[in-house]
Design an enzyme around this catalytic site. Structure first.
Site, PDB file in Angstrom:
ATOM      1  N   GLU A 142      38.505 -39.040  38.527  1.00 31.68           N
ATOM      2  CA  GLU A 142      37.217 -39.704  38.322  1.00 31.68           C
ATOM      3  C   GLU A 142      37.313 -40.746  37.202  1.00 31.68           C
ATOM      4  O   GLU A 142      36.824 -41.877  37.347  1.00 31.68           O
ATOM      5  CB  GLU A 142      36.134 -38.673  38.004  1.00 31.68           C
ATOM      6  CG  GLU A 142      35.800 -37.811  39.219  1.00 31.68           C
ATOM      7  CD  GLU A 142      34.717 -36.772  38.983  1.00 31.68           C
ATOM      8  OE1 GLU A 142      34.175 -36.267  39.961  1.00 31.68           O
ATOM      9  OE2 GLU A 142      34.408 -36.449  37.815  1.00 31.68           O
TER      10      GLU A 142
ATOM     11  N   LYS B 169      29.211 -38.703  33.014  1.00 30.74           N
ATOM     12  CA  LYS B 169      30.247 -39.170  33.962  1.00 30.74           C
ATOM     13  C   LYS B 169      29.619 -39.959  35.105  1.00 30.74           C
ATOM     14  O   LYS B 169      30.062 -41.049  35.438  1.00 30.74           O
ATOM     15  CB  LYS B 169      31.035 -37.962  34.467  1.00 30.74           C
ATOM     16  CG  LYS B 169      32.166 -38.238  35.430  1.00 30.74           C
ATOM     17  CD  LYS B 169      31.782 -38.305  36.872  1.00 30.74           C
ATOM     18  CE  LYS B 169      31.017 -37.138  37.411  1.00 30.74           C
ATOM     19  NZ  LYS B 169      31.772 -35.929  37.620  1.00 30.74           N
TER      20      LYS B 169
ATOM     21  N   CYS C 174      27.974 -30.026  31.123  1.00 30.14           N
ATOM     22  CA  CYS C 174      27.412 -30.849  32.204  1.00 30.14           C
ATOM     23  C   CYS C 174      26.557 -31.991  31.660  1.00 30.14           C
ATOM     24  O   CYS C 174      26.763 -33.144  32.009  1.00 30.14           O
ATOM     25  CB  CYS C 174      26.596 -29.967  33.139  1.00 30.14           C
ATOM     26  SG  CYS C 174      25.715 -30.918  34.374  1.00 30.14           S
TER      27      CYS C 174
ATOM     28  N   TYR D 244      40.036 -33.324  39.244  1.00 27.11           N
ATOM     29  CA  TYR D 244      38.741 -34.001  39.260  1.00 27.11           C
ATOM     30  C   TYR D 244      38.622 -35.018  38.110  1.00 27.11           C
ATOM     31  O   TYR D 244      38.257 -36.168  38.321  1.00 27.11           O
ATOM     32  CB  TYR D 244      37.610 -33.007  39.016  1.00 27.11           C
ATOM     33  CG  TYR D 244      37.175 -32.127  40.145  1.00 27.11           C
ATOM     34  CD1 TYR D 244      36.072 -32.461  40.911  1.00 27.11           C
ATOM     35  CD2 TYR D 244      37.816 -30.928  40.402  1.00 27.11           C
ATOM     36  CE1 TYR D 244      35.615 -31.618  41.917  1.00 27.11           C
ATOM     37  CE2 TYR D 244      37.372 -30.078  41.399  1.00 27.11           C
ATOM     38  CZ  TYR D 244      36.257 -30.426  42.155  1.00 27.11           C
ATOM     39  OH  TYR D 244      35.812 -29.599  43.135  1.00 27.11           O
TER      40      TYR D 244
ATOM     41  N   GLU E  93      26.707 -40.507  61.203  1.00 22.04           N
ATOM     42  CA  GLU E  93      26.505 -40.203  62.633  1.00 22.04           C
ATOM     43  C   GLU E  93      27.829 -39.822  63.291  1.00 22.04           C
ATOM     44  O   GLU E  93      27.870 -39.135  64.307  1.00 22.04           O
ATOM     45  CB  GLU E  93      25.846 -41.371  63.375  1.00 22.04           C
ATOM     46  CG  GLU E  93      26.672 -42.626  63.491  1.00 22.04           C
ATOM     47  CD  GLU E  93      25.893 -43.750  64.198  1.00 22.04           C
ATOM     48  OE1 GLU E  93      25.506 -43.553  65.342  1.00 22.04           O
ATOM     49  OE2 GLU E  93      25.669 -44.808  63.565  1.00 22.04           O
TER      50      GLU E  93
ATOM     51  N   CYS F 195      29.250 -33.853  33.735  1.00 21.21           N
ATOM     52  CA  CYS F 195      28.703 -34.403  34.992  1.00 21.21           C
ATOM     53  C   CYS F 195      27.741 -35.566  34.787  1.00 21.21           C
ATOM     54  O   CYS F 195      27.862 -36.594  35.453  1.00 21.21           O
ATOM     55  CB  CYS F 195      27.955 -33.308  35.760  1.00 21.21           C
ATOM     56  SG  CYS F 195      28.698 -31.697  35.684  1.00 21.21           S
TER      57      CYS F 195
ATOM     58  N   HIS G 201      21.183 -43.569  63.556  1.00 16.92           N
ATOM     59  CA  HIS G 201      21.935 -44.799  63.775  1.00 16.92           C
ATOM     60  C   HIS G 201      21.259 -45.985  63.095  1.00 16.92           C
ATOM     61  O   HIS G 201      20.029 -46.068  63.144  1.00 16.92           O
ATOM     62  CB  HIS G 201      22.033 -45.048  65.287  1.00 16.92           C
ATOM     63  CG  HIS G 201      22.875 -46.220  65.631  1.00 16.92           C
ATOM     64  ND1 HIS G 201      24.243 -46.224  65.487  1.00 16.92           N
ATOM     65  CD2 HIS G 201      22.536 -47.447  66.102  1.00 16.92           C
ATOM     66  CE1 HIS G 201      24.711 -47.396  65.863  1.00 16.92           C
ATOM     67  NE2 HIS G 201      23.707 -48.161  66.230  1.00 16.92           N
TER      68      HIS G 201
HETATM   69  P1  NDP Z   1      41.689 -29.552  37.427  1.00  7.88           P
HETATM   70  O1  NDP Z   1      42.048 -28.127  37.442  1.00  7.88           O
HETATM   71  O2  NDP Z   1      40.839 -30.109  38.519  1.00  7.88           O
HETATM   72  O3  NDP Z   1      43.003 -30.436  37.366  1.00  7.88           O
HETATM   73  C1  NDP Z   1      43.972 -30.243  36.385  1.00  7.88           C
HETATM   74  C2  NDP Z   1      45.125 -31.182  36.689  1.00  7.88           C
HETATM   75  O4  NDP Z   1      46.081 -31.112  35.649  1.00  7.88           O
HETATM   76  C3  NDP Z   1      45.833 -30.831  37.985  1.00  7.88           C
HETATM   77  O5  NDP Z   1      46.175 -32.015  38.640  1.00  7.88           O
HETATM   78  C4  NDP Z   1      47.072 -30.098  37.507  1.00  7.88           C
HETATM   79  O6  NDP Z   1      48.164 -30.241  38.360  1.00  7.88           O
HETATM   80  C5  NDP Z   1      47.349 -30.811  36.201  1.00  7.88           C
HETATM   81  N1  NDP Z   1      48.056 -30.001  35.228  1.00  7.88           N
HETATM   82  C6  NDP Z   1      47.707 -28.794  34.750  1.00  7.88           C
HETATM   83  N2  NDP Z   1      48.593 -28.370  33.834  1.00  7.88           N
HETATM   84  C7  NDP Z   1      49.520 -29.337  33.728  1.00  7.88           C
HETATM   85  C8  NDP Z   1      50.688 -29.482  32.943  1.00  7.88           C
HETATM   86  N3  NDP Z   1      51.076 -28.540  32.103  1.00  7.88           N
HETATM   87  N4  NDP Z   1      51.407 -30.612  33.092  1.00  7.88           N
HETATM   88  C9  NDP Z   1      51.033 -31.574  33.964  1.00  7.88           C
HETATM   89  N5  NDP Z   1      49.934 -31.479  34.718  1.00  7.88           N
HETATM   90  C10 NDP Z   1      49.194 -30.375  34.611  1.00  7.88           C
HETATM   91  O7  NDP Z   1      41.056 -29.785  35.998  1.00  7.88           O
HETATM   92  P2  NDP Z   1      40.161 -30.924  35.390  1.00  7.88           P
HETATM   93  O8  NDP Z   1      40.455 -30.882  33.943  1.00  7.88           O
HETATM   94  O9  NDP Z   1      40.300 -32.182  36.117  1.00  7.88           O
HETATM   95  O10 NDP Z   1      38.699 -30.362  35.652  1.00  7.88           O
HETATM   96  C11 NDP Z   1      38.349 -29.036  35.225  1.00  7.88           C
HETATM   97  C12 NDP Z   1      37.330 -28.445  36.160  1.00  7.88           C
HETATM   98  O11 NDP Z   1      36.069 -29.066  35.941  1.00  7.88           O
HETATM   99  C13 NDP Z   1      37.637 -28.688  37.629  1.00  7.88           C
HETATM  100  O12 NDP Z   1      38.449 -27.688  38.159  1.00  7.88           O
HETATM  101  C14 NDP Z   1      36.277 -28.699  38.254  1.00  7.88           C
HETATM  102  O13 NDP Z   1      35.970 -27.395  38.661  1.00  7.88           O
HETATM  103  C15 NDP Z   1      35.354 -29.151  37.146  1.00  7.88           C
HETATM  104  N6  NDP Z   1      34.925 -30.545  37.373  1.00  7.88           N
HETATM  105  C16 NDP Z   1      34.164 -30.829  38.455  1.00  7.88           C
HETATM  106  C17 NDP Z   1      33.758 -32.110  38.703  1.00  7.88           C
HETATM  107  C18 NDP Z   1      32.929 -32.394  39.906  1.00  7.88           C
HETATM  108  O14 NDP Z   1      32.341 -31.478  40.459  1.00  7.88           O
HETATM  109  N7  NDP Z   1      32.852 -33.624  40.359  1.00  7.88           N
HETATM  110  C19 NDP Z   1      34.118 -33.217  37.826  1.00  7.88           C
HETATM  111  C20 NDP Z   1      34.937 -32.812  36.725  1.00  7.88           C
HETATM  112  C21 NDP Z   1      35.313 -31.533  36.517  1.00  7.88           C
HETATM  113  P3  NDP Z   1      48.331 -29.387  39.708  1.00  7.88           P
HETATM  114  O15 NDP Z   1      47.301 -29.913  40.654  1.00  7.88           O
HETATM  115  O16 NDP Z   1      49.699 -29.689  40.132  1.00  7.88           O
HETATM  116  O17 NDP Z   1      48.103 -27.964  39.341  1.00  7.88           O
END
Ligand code: NDP
Length: 462
Positions: free
Chosen positions: A184, A51, A43, A180, A444, A48, A439
């Site tokens: 982002e 970022k 984080c 995510y 709202e 976080c 408002h």
């Molecule tokens: P996510 O799990 O959010 O997303 C992973 C992405 O990769 C998905 O779109 C998934 O597709 C895709 N994917 C996974 N495996 C493959 C593959 N073999 N080939 C192609 N595409 C693939 O992971 P992130 O790495 O983005 O983030 C990790 C975690 O960190 C998040 O789950 C979240 O909990 C946390 N996080 C939170 C944030 C916040 O609160 N703002 C910011 C950043 C991270 P599909 O959707 O089809 O499964």
């Protein structure tokens, strides 16, 4: 004298580990915490916090454009990436110092080393080779980006960790993933003037979110100029003769970029941790399997945060840590509450969400009332920016409880935090209706949608 060197030994100095160590030490327990890299974890050091600083940096390009409609002429603007990196690094170092001082002040022993398990109550401190013992061990080592080793050329790609330390801002970047991190960073790089392409295997980004939010954000990103290629994955990455990267896709495209970033999920960081030596069971992704009190199958070993792959969010890790301290040291067994977690995607526009998506709610309840508003935010009237805010309230028709709220628009994350309180308290749509509006605000709208936009019965829109 206890029979162990420590009451508690924490492996991992991220959000969950530091909070547990600090609170336990503050209660007079003998605590050590080992961290192999920097205190603060994902984080603070490479997630976080940096970022969000990057998000702020990337938003100025639109602020400068929007200013004109309000009478400002900001002239020629330029962006200096090294300045941002240096300032961000200074802030991260300051926060890291706060984390360390908090531990020291509470009386925890800080060990700047990797630590690995050697048994149910023993740990080896790798920097010295010393073996120490503890009555309880907490594993809070978090996760790391999935390196996607099956992809030819994966070693040429960067992950989110490296994105925070690039020497130069790329001219063009291709980002793989639709979660995510991918979303982002696509917005961040685009806002900084980088030619940005997102490549995602599914039909619509952010697969776990409400369909309206996904559609709305994807359209908004494309309208800004972010290229989104769906139903595509990388087949090979290679370096071209000019030194730039060539990302080949399953659909036969060859994308030229200066950086290729993989954001395909994160894996628990358990490899080589000595879990076998201690007899700790893991799941299919290497995550530590824990019970409702965050205890592993080994009585003395607990785990919190991303390493357990429950909900990978900082506040969740901190909550799990606080519950653990209640359980272990305050004679108050507490299991973490993972229900109704508000969350935000810091895209541009942001998504703020709490509770069930329409699709998930339709599976759970017989009948839903859906309240939906889509409007142009007030600021856009003078800025001239073509943008939309979408707000959506999902109500269980049977008892009128609000089971989900989803927002796409400015400050949606801030709104989600407050909505989280309302939904956690079990507010009904009638509670929303009798709340006076503030408002003029965008939020709202949340208390002035009196008639359902449509209903969903037995999974069908009516
Ligand atoms: P996510 O799990 O959010 O997303 C992973 C992405 O990769 C998905 O779109 C998934 O597709 C895709 N994917 C996974 N495996 C493959 C593959 N073999 N080939 C192609 N595409 C693939 O992971 P992130 O790495 O983005 O983030 C990790 C975690 O960190 C998040 O789950 C979240 O909990 C946390 N996080 C939170 C944030 C916040 O609160 N703002 C910011 C950043 C991270 P599909 O959707 O089809 O499964």
């Amino acid at each position: 004298m206890t029979e162990f060197d420590y009451d508690l030994f924490v492996i991992g100095g991220g959000s969950g580990g530091v909070r547990t160590a600090r609170l336990a030490a503050g209660l007079g327990k003998k605590v050590a915490i080992a961290e192999e890299y920097r205190f603060g974890g994902t984080c603070v050091i490479r997630g976080c916090v940096p970022k969000k600083l990057f998000v702020y940096a990337s938003q100025f390009s639109e602020h400068f454009e929007d200013a004109r409609g309000f009478g400002w002429n900001v002239g020629q603007s330029t962006f200096d990436w090294p300045t941002l990196i240096a300032n961000k690094d200074r802030e991260i170092a300051r926060l890291e110092g706060l984390y360390q001082r908090g531990l020291e002040n509470a009386g925890a022993e800080i060990i700047a080393s990797r630590a690995e398990l050697t048994g149910p109550n023993s740990i080896r401190i790798m920097a010295t080779g010393q073996e120490v013992t503890a009555r309880h061990i907490l594993i809070a080592v978090g996760g790391r980006p999935n390196p996607h080793v099956a992809l030819p050329g994966h070693e040429l790609c960067i992950d989110s960790n490296q994105a925070f330390h690039l020497d130069d801002l790329p001219k063009a970047i291709v980002i793989a993933g639709g979660g995510y991190i991918a979303v982002e960073f696509a917005n961040i790089f685009h806002g900084m003037g980088v030619e940005t392409t997102l490549i995602y295997r599914g039909q619509l980004i952010l697969s776990r979110f409400d369909q309206d939010m996904r559609q709305g954000l994807q359209s908004a990103m494309e309208a800004k100029g972010i290229r989104i290629l769906c139903h595509e994955v990388f087949s090979k990455i290679e370096r071209g003769p000019d030194g730039r990267l060539l990302a080949h896709t399953s659909g036969g495209k060859a994308l030229v970029a200066d950086q290729v970033m993989l954001a395909l999920g994160r894996d628990p960081y358990t490899e080589g941790l000595g879990l076998e030596a201690a007899g700790v069971e893991t799941g299919s992704r290497g995550e530590i399997l824990v019970d409702e009190y965050s205890r592993s199958n080994v009585e003395s070993i607990y785990a919190v945060g991303d390493v357990t792959s429950r909900v990978e969010l900082t506040p969740v890790a901190i909550h799990e840590a606080m519950c653990l301290v209640e359980t272990l040291y305050r004679d108050n067994p507490s299991s973490p509450d993972h229900d109704m977690i508000a969350t935000a995607v810091f895209s541009q526009p942001e998504i703020g969400t709490v509770g069930l998506s329409e699709e998930a709610a339709a599976k759970k309840y017989d009948e839903l009332e859906i309240y939906r508003a889509e409007f142009r935010p007030m600021k856009a009237t003078l800025s001239g920016r073509a943008e939309k805010t979408i707000m959506k309230i999902i109500v269980n028709a049977e008892d009128r409880k609000v089971v989900g709220v989803h927002i796409l628009g400015h400050e949606a994350g801030e709104m989600a935090q407050l909505l989280g309180i309302a939904l956690k308290a079990g507010c009904s749509k009638d509670d929303f209706d009798r709340t006076m509006a503030v408002h003029p605000t965008a939020s709202e709208e949340l208390v002035t949608m009196y008639t359902p936009s449509y209903r969903v019965k037995a999974g069908e829109r009516v």
